[in-house]
Design a protein around this motif. Structure first.
Motif, PDB file in Angstrom:
ATOM      1  N   HIS A  42     -37.051  -5.208  90.584  1.00  0.00           N
ATOM      2  CA  HIS A  42     -37.094  -6.359  91.492  1.00  0.00           C
ATOM      3  C   HIS A  42     -38.485  -6.491  92.085  1.00  0.00           C
ATOM      4  O   HIS A  42     -39.126  -7.531  91.965  1.00  0.00           O
ATOM      5  CB  HIS A  42     -36.052  -6.216  92.602  1.00  0.00           C
ATOM      6  CG  HIS A  42     -36.059  -7.357  93.574  1.00  0.00           C
ATOM      7  ND1 HIS A  42     -37.071  -7.537  94.502  1.00  0.00           N
ATOM      8  CD2 HIS A  42     -35.209  -8.391  93.758  1.00  0.00           C
ATOM      9  CE1 HIS A  42     -36.840  -8.626  95.206  1.00  0.00           C
ATOM     10  NE2 HIS A  42     -35.703  -9.164  94.783  1.00  0.00           N
ATOM     11  N   GLY A  43     -38.963  -5.423  92.741  1.00  0.00           N
ATOM     12  CA  GLY A  43     -40.309  -5.437  93.299  1.00  0.00           C
ATOM     13  C   GLY A  43     -40.379  -5.378  94.806  1.00  0.00           C
ATOM     14  O   GLY A  43     -41.475  -5.421  95.368  1.00  0.00           O
ATOM     15  N   ALA A  44     -39.207  -5.281  95.473  1.00  0.00           N
ATOM     16  CA  ALA A  44     -39.213  -5.214  96.939  1.00  0.00           C
ATOM     17  C   ALA A  44     -38.410  -4.011  97.420  1.00  0.00           C
ATOM     18  O   ALA A  44     -37.747  -4.073  98.450  1.00  0.00           O
ATOM     19  CB  ALA A  44     -38.654  -6.504  97.533  1.00  0.00           C
ATOM     20  N   MET A  45     -38.499  -2.911  96.673  1.00  0.00           N
ATOM     21  CA  MET A  45     -37.785  -1.691  97.058  1.00  0.00           C
ATOM     22  C   MET A  45     -38.618  -0.902  98.055  1.00  0.00           C
ATOM     23  O   MET A  45     -39.746  -0.508  97.773  1.00  0.00           O
ATOM     24  CB  MET A  45     -37.506  -0.831  95.816  1.00  0.00           C
ATOM     25  CG  MET A  45     -36.844   0.503  96.127  1.00  0.00           C
ATOM     26  SD  MET A  45     -36.183   1.346  94.668  1.00  0.00           S
ATOM     27  CE  MET A  45     -37.663   1.485  93.641  1.00  0.00           C
TER      28      MET A  45
ATOM     29  N   HIS B 261     -39.643 -12.724  94.551  1.00  0.00           N
ATOM     30  CA  HIS B 261     -39.668 -12.221  95.919  1.00  0.00           C
ATOM     31  C   HIS B 261     -40.040 -10.745  95.965  1.00  0.00           C
ATOM     32  O   HIS B 261     -39.836 -10.073  96.977  1.00  0.00           O
ATOM     33  CB  HIS B 261     -38.315 -12.448  96.599  1.00  0.00           C
ATOM     34  CG  HIS B 261     -37.955 -13.898  96.704  1.00  0.00           C
ATOM     35  ND1 HIS B 261     -36.770 -14.420  96.250  1.00  0.00           N
ATOM     36  CD2 HIS B 261     -38.665 -14.953  97.186  1.00  0.00           C
ATOM     37  CE1 HIS B 261     -36.747 -15.723  96.460  1.00  0.00           C
ATOM     38  NE2 HIS B 261     -37.888 -16.075  97.024  1.00  0.00           N
ATOM     39  N   GLY B 262     -40.608 -10.234  94.874  1.00  0.00           N
ATOM     40  CA  GLY B 262     -41.154  -8.889  94.856  1.00  0.00           C
ATOM     41  C   GLY B 262     -42.597  -8.885  95.318  1.00  0.00           C
ATOM     42  O   GLY B 262     -43.185  -9.931  95.633  1.00  0.00           O
ATOM     43  N   ASN B 263     -43.172  -7.687  95.349  1.00  0.00           N
ATOM     44  CA  ASN B 263     -44.548  -7.509  95.823  1.00  0.00           C
ATOM     45  C   ASN B 263     -45.387  -6.862  94.732  1.00  0.00           C
ATOM     46  O   ASN B 263     -44.960  -5.882  94.120  1.00  0.00           O
ATOM     47  CB  ASN B 263     -44.560  -6.613  97.062  1.00  0.00           C
ATOM     48  CG  ASN B 263     -43.657  -7.147  98.158  1.00  0.00           C
ATOM     49  OD1 ASN B 263     -43.901  -8.206  98.716  1.00  0.00           O
ATOM     50  ND2 ASN B 263     -42.589  -6.421  98.452  1.00  0.00           N
TER      51      ASN B 263
ATOM     52  N   TYR C 278     -41.938 -10.442  99.602  1.00  0.00           N
ATOM     53  CA  TYR C 278     -40.683 -10.185 100.333  1.00  0.00           C
ATOM     54  C   TYR C 278     -40.985 -10.117 101.814  1.00  0.00           C
ATOM     55  O   TYR C 278     -41.712  -9.234 102.273  1.00  0.00           O
ATOM     56  CB  TYR C 278     -40.053  -8.888  99.834  1.00  0.00           C
ATOM     57  CG  TYR C 278     -38.753  -8.552 100.526  1.00  0.00           C
ATOM     58  CD1 TYR C 278     -37.653  -9.396 100.407  1.00  0.00           C
ATOM     59  CD2 TYR C 278     -38.629  -7.402 101.296  1.00  0.00           C
ATOM     60  CE1 TYR C 278     -36.464  -9.102 101.051  1.00  0.00           C
ATOM     61  CE2 TYR C 278     -37.435  -7.093 101.932  1.00  0.00           C
ATOM     62  CZ  TYR C 278     -36.356  -7.945 101.795  1.00  0.00           C
ATOM     63  OH  TYR C 278     -35.172  -7.642 102.429  1.00  0.00           O
ATOM     64  N   ALA C 279     -40.394 -11.039 102.549  1.00  0.00           N
ATOM     65  CA  ALA C 279     -40.778 -11.241 103.949  1.00  0.00           C
ATOM     66  C   ALA C 279     -40.157 -10.241 104.916  1.00  0.00           C
ATOM     67  O   ALA C 279     -40.655 -10.072 106.031  1.00  0.00           O
ATOM     68  CB  ALA C 279     -40.386 -12.656 104.384  1.00  0.00           C
ATOM     69  N   TRP C 280     -39.074  -9.549 104.516  1.00  0.00           N
ATOM     70  CA  TRP C 280     -38.330  -8.746 105.477  1.00  0.00           C
ATOM     71  C   TRP C 280     -38.581  -7.245 105.336  1.00  0.00           C
ATOM     72  O   TRP C 280     -37.755  -6.430 105.731  1.00  0.00           O
ATOM     73  CB  TRP C 280     -36.842  -9.071 105.365  1.00  0.00           C
ATOM     74  CG  TRP C 280     -36.587 -10.484 105.800  1.00  0.00           C
ATOM     75  CD1 TRP C 280     -36.717 -10.993 107.058  1.00  0.00           C
ATOM     76  CD2 TRP C 280     -36.190 -11.579 104.971  1.00  0.00           C
ATOM     77  NE1 TRP C 280     -36.419 -12.329 107.065  1.00  0.00           N
ATOM     78  CE2 TRP C 280     -36.093 -12.725 105.800  1.00  0.00           C
ATOM     79  CE3 TRP C 280     -35.888 -11.715 103.617  1.00  0.00           C
ATOM     80  CZ2 TRP C 280     -35.707 -13.972 105.310  1.00  0.00           C
ATOM     81  CZ3 TRP C 280     -35.511 -12.944 103.124  1.00  0.00           C
ATOM     82  CH2 TRP C 280     -35.430 -14.058 103.965  1.00  0.00           C
TER      83      TRP C 280
END
Length: 507
Positions: A106-109, A142-144, A237-239
């Motif tokens: 995903h990219g937002a772990m 929405h990953g980074n 990912y904003a959060w």
């Protein structure tokens, strides 16, 4: 220059990856079972384009290592990440010679005590499979994308639609690009990476509307340029509160000038549109949204209880919204409008209602076991409308009719995205006057059935009011946290192929 390579006629490719969106603003924690890991040949069943007889399946020898995907949630525990990562690495080490690896993430772990978890895992993967293996990474938009992750990946792509109706198309593109590169024997490509200091919620950057619709339309145009293999824009990912969290652009291909020009064009387009991004639906407080729904003749009228959205990383058990729905006098009247509320976890409540059975009147308490910062547990007396066992996420679901509100209670948290999520519980969302769902933008089936909808700006671990969350570790200045910041340097950073050392500042 990248080392020359020999064309591979029928490459051997491993598939590995762990995926989740992890909110650092939620008190919840994510454990290993939440990833539902698949191993070996079972991994291939995740991807329809790798079904027996499909062209891409026949183009390579595919070997599943370990792939796990969790519902978005809180930070991953250090123990869970270590256990899953160690098993993944051991499975790769046990494999024979590999030509390529598809890194499906995903990219937002976010992991307890770990910075840039996806890059760390890919570093370990590369150490285990050796430097000659070509890596293709597929991600959620929405990953980074840190510079390190871009360097470790030879090919890199992400979704181009939000909602993610192209998620399987993106994965197939990542796998196809990898096969094509291996078969061609071409050198590893160059990547142009541009970090863009903007951090916005997905609900403000939906490609259903402008400006994201046009910003993302330019991706296809850049990809069509000679010398470009792939182009991608990440919203970020904003959060999560991490230095890597922000928008980014990566363009990949053999032509350094072409990828640099393409990346700068996409980055400029995103930056120039930053003030125009808006929520994908009209927004209001929850009470304001309920007032509008009651005044409207549009049916069904959907309301997103967005602050505790479990598919963005919310704990799922915030009761703030349910409390307000149950308190409305309009929904206590026997002749009032029919409402569906999805959902609140409450293991004890679910067990008691399931034991009592359909038609029984029960008093149960649910919610706020994980996130009690905004409201406490809710006690309800109602009639058991439905009981369902065996759901992959919820395990057991119960519908409790409280006045005119049908409250969905779950043993474990679950997102409600599909019409069958409701009809399997003897609920007809099309005939309900109001449907309140813990979600951000409506997923396609809900969007199509809604006659009208509103996005309620409610509290929780994925609060849409980003500035009030209290980010402290993101790189500043950052829009919208610093609205009057100067224009940033959007010059493409050229990242050498992964068989060369990474040098310079890892921005």
């Amino acid at each position: 220059m990248s080392r020359p390579r020999t064309p591979v006629e029928h490459p051997v490719i491993a598939i590995a990856g762990l995926g989740i969106e992890s909110s650092t603003f939620s008190p919840a924690r994510t454990h290993a079972p939440a990833f539902h890991p698949q191993r070996g040949d079972d991994v291939l069943t995740r991807y329809p384009f790798l079904a027996p007889g499909r062209p891409l399946r026949d183009a390579a020898e595919w070997k599943g290592a370990l792939v796990g995907k969790s519902l978005p949630g809180g930070m991953v525990t250090a123990d869970a990440f270590a256990a899953l990562s160690d098993e993944l690495i051991e499975r790769l080490r046990a494999m024979p010679h590999l030509d390529g690896l598809w890194y499906d993430i995903h990219g937002a772990m976010t992991v307890e005590g770990v910075e840039d978890a996806e890059a760390l895992l890919l570093t370990r993967i590369r150490e285990s499979v050796g430097p000659d293996v070509v890596v293709s990474t597929s991600m959620d938009l929405h990953g980074n994308v840190s510079r390190e992750l871009a360097h470790l990946s030879d090919l890199l792509t992400c979704y181009r639609l939000a909602p993610h109706e192209d998620h399987m198309e993106t994965k197939e593109r990542a796998a196809r690009n990898l096969v094509d590169l291996l078969e061609s024997g071409a050198p590893r490509p160059v990547k142009a990476w541009v970090p863009v200091p903007v951090l916005l919620a997905g609900e403000q950057t939906s490609t259903r509307i402008e400006p994201a619709k046009s910003v993302y339309a330019a991706v296809d145009e850049v990809e069509a340029v000679d010398g470009v293999i792939d182009a991608a824009i990440w919203v970020g990912y904003a959060w999560a509160d991490e230095p890597r969290n922000r928008a980014a652009v990566v363009v990949t291909g053999p032509d350094r000038d072409a990828v640099a020009a393409g990346a700068e064009r996409l980055a400029r387009g995103f930056w120039q549109a930053r003030r125009d991004f808006a929520f994908v639906a009209p927004t209001d407080s929850l009470d304001g949204c309920l007032d509008q729904a009651l005044a409207s003749s549009a049916r069904p009228f959907f309301i997103s209880d967005s602050g505790d959205n479990p598919t963005a990383g919310g704990a799922g058990d915030v009761t703030w919204g349910l409390e307000r729905v149950l308190a409305r006098p309009e929904f206590k009247d026997a002749d009032g409008p029919a409402v569906i509320y999805a959902s609140v976890p409450g293991p004890a409540a679910v067990a008691a209602a399931a034991e009592a059975g359909v038609g029984a009147t029960v008093t149960v308490t649910a919610g706020a076991e994980v996130d009690d910062r905004h409201a406490g547990p809710v006690t309800m007396t109602g009639v058991v409308h439905a009981v369902k066992h065996g759901d992959r996420d919820a395990e057991t679901e119960v519908v409790l009719r409280v006045g005119r509100v049908h409250v969905i209670l779950t043993k474990l948290r679950k997102p409600y995205h599909l019409e069958r999520d409701f009809t399997d519980l003897a609920l007809d969302p099309r005939s309900a006057e109001i449907v309140v769902v813990k979600i951000g933008y409506l997923e396609p089936e809900l969007f199509d059935m809604s006659a009208d909808w509103r996005l309620a700006l409610t509290p929780g671990g994925v609060d849409q009011e980003l500035v009030r969350l209290g980010h402290r570790r993101i790189r500043r200045p950052m829009f919208p946290f610093d609205p009057e910041m100067a224009d940033p340097d959007l010059t493409a950073r050229i990242i050498a192929p992964s068989d060369q050392p990474l040098t310079g500042d890892n921005e």
